[in-house]
Design an enzyme around this catalytic site. Structure first.
Site, PDB file in Angstrom:
ATOM      1  N   LYS A 120       0.838  -1.190   0.000  1.00 13.46           N
ATOM      2  CA  LYS A 120       0.000   0.000   0.000  1.00 13.46           C
ATOM      3  C   LYS A 120       0.882   1.252   0.000  1.00 13.46           C
ATOM      4  O   LYS A 120       1.722   1.434   0.885  1.00 13.46           O
ATOM      5  CB  LYS A 120      -0.895   0.024   1.248  1.00 13.46           C
ATOM      6  CG  LYS A 120      -1.931  -1.087   1.295  1.00 13.46           C
ATOM      7  CD  LYS A 120      -3.091  -0.810   0.368  1.00 13.46           C
ATOM      8  CE  LYS A 120      -4.224  -1.807   0.602  1.00 13.46           C
ATOM      9  NZ  LYS A 120      -5.399  -1.522  -0.248  1.00 13.46           N
TER      10      LYS A 120
ATOM     11  N   LYS B 273     -14.742  -6.697  -5.904  1.00 14.04           N
ATOM     12  CA  LYS B 273     -14.941  -7.032  -4.498  1.00 14.04           C
ATOM     13  C   LYS B 273     -16.421  -7.319  -4.276  1.00 14.04           C
ATOM     14  O   LYS B 273     -17.282  -6.617  -4.813  1.00 14.04           O
ATOM     15  CB  LYS B 273     -14.486  -5.878  -3.589  1.00 14.04           C
ATOM     16  CG  LYS B 273     -12.985  -5.618  -3.641  1.00 14.04           C
ATOM     17  CD  LYS B 273     -12.596  -4.445  -2.759  1.00 14.04           C
ATOM     18  CE  LYS B 273     -11.084  -4.218  -2.792  1.00 14.04           C
ATOM     19  NZ  LYS B 273     -10.685  -3.004  -2.020  1.00 14.04           N
TER      20      LYS B 273
END
Length: 349
Positions: A160, A263
């Protein structure tokens, strides 16, 4: 059919920091749909993306409306249930919980795991990534070492970036991690919309020189119009996540990207996820799967479709102290669904 649900607060072993903030726990809603002495399970996970905020309270209110609107149908009444959900228009996480529970029920009804019901080949499932959140170089190194210790067979790592402190901070963190990468590790980057266009151009070139595989959501959703310029300059494939919820979002952005991140909580369930896969393929795009603060239930559900994905990031349950379900298990770094009917999950108190 009988629909019940209850909240469970899940706690992370290691808090996860992304460009939008840090999360250490999540109160998810777990759904049960029962008919003909069969119970299907689903999960709704709260999440927040800009003006798209789905809280536990929001989800609960929508599940109340869904229960009132569809409980008198049978789980096999799929078409009319889908039409009713369209009219109720719940948040996507609530819809995902219902949809997954209906698929779990159906798989148990016919006695087949979902991957087999769809005719898929489990051996085509690739490695799932584990995530290293934004942190200091020292903490990032500690995190990746813990992943390697806890799961030595892992072969894919998502880093990230998009730190509010700027790209120099991102570069320092990534550079510190490079000595921890193993020769077979597949490295990807997720900026969660934390960069400007100019920073994204710089980082795309910088990261490509360091053998990164692809770049996920480099720009904020508000900068979708700049994706075309970024793709023209980027040596790395560009995937979108926050910019793409359902199949309707794919075609307008398809010329300016290389892939999408699906997702369950964004798509509204396995039915729409399946539709998104084939829409993306028709547009010449690659497909990846991701997760929020999901338990093993949701990650096992999406693992049923994993033979159709190019990249996988279904690791949230691996970072939980308290996981209410056991389902798909890691095998040589791959999250593999089992041969039990439906989702193949087992509830553990």
């Amino acid at each position: 059919m009988d629909i019940t649900y209850h909240p469970i607060t899940l706690h992370k072993k290691v808090p996860l920091t992304i460009s939008r903030g840090t999360r250490s726990q999540s109160t998810n809603l777990f759904i049960q749909i029962t008919a003909d002495n069969i119970t299907g399970y689903g999960e709704a996970t709260p999440f927040s993306i800009g003006d798209q905020t789905q809280t536990t309270d929001n989800i609960t209110q929508d599940l109340d409306r869904i229960t009132e609107g569809i409980s008198y149908y049978h789980p096999l009444d799929r078409q009319i249930i889908e039409e009713s959900l369209d009219q109720i228009a719940p948040c996507s996480a609530a819809r995902a919980a219902i949809n997954v529970a209906l698929w779990d029920w159906l798989g148990q009804k016919v006695g087949l795991p979902l991957w087999q019901l769809w005719g898929l080949d489990r051996q085509r499932i690739g490695p799932t990534a584990v995530t290293v959140g934004i942190s200091s170089p020292e903490d990032a190194i500690a995190r990746i070492r813990r992943w390697h210790t806890d799961y030595p067979d892992l072969r894919s790592i998502k880093i990230k970036l998009g730190s509010p402190a700027g790209i120099a901070t991102d570069q320092a963190m990534f550079s510190a991690l490079q000595s921890e990468f193993r020769p077979h590790d597949k490295i990807s980057i997720d900026a969660n919309g934390g960069w400007t266009l100019e920073d994204a151009k710089t980082m795309a070139t910088w990261l490509a020189e360091r053998n990164v595989t692809y770049l996920e959501q480099p720009l904020p959703v508000s900068a979708n119009h700049q994706l075309g310029e970024l793709k023209h300059h980027s040596p790395l494939p560009i995937f979108i996540d926050e910019s793409c919820f359902t199949s309707r979002d794919i075609m307008p952005l398809a010329p300016y990207i290389d892939g999408i991140n699906i997702k369950l909580m964004k798509s509204g369930g396995l039915t729409e996820a399946y539709r998104m896969i084939h829409t993306a393929r028709a547009c010449g795009l690659s497909v990846m799967f991701g997760c929020y603060s999901d338990s093993a239930l949701s990650n096992t559900a999406l693992a049923q479709l994993s033979p159709l994905a190019n990249h996988l990031d279904l690791d949230s349950h691996l970072n939980l102290k308290d996981n209410p379900f056991i389902g798909a298990k890691l095998d040589l770094g791959r999250l593999m669904p089992n041969e039990q009917p439906g989702l193949g999950i087992t509830h553990q108190p």
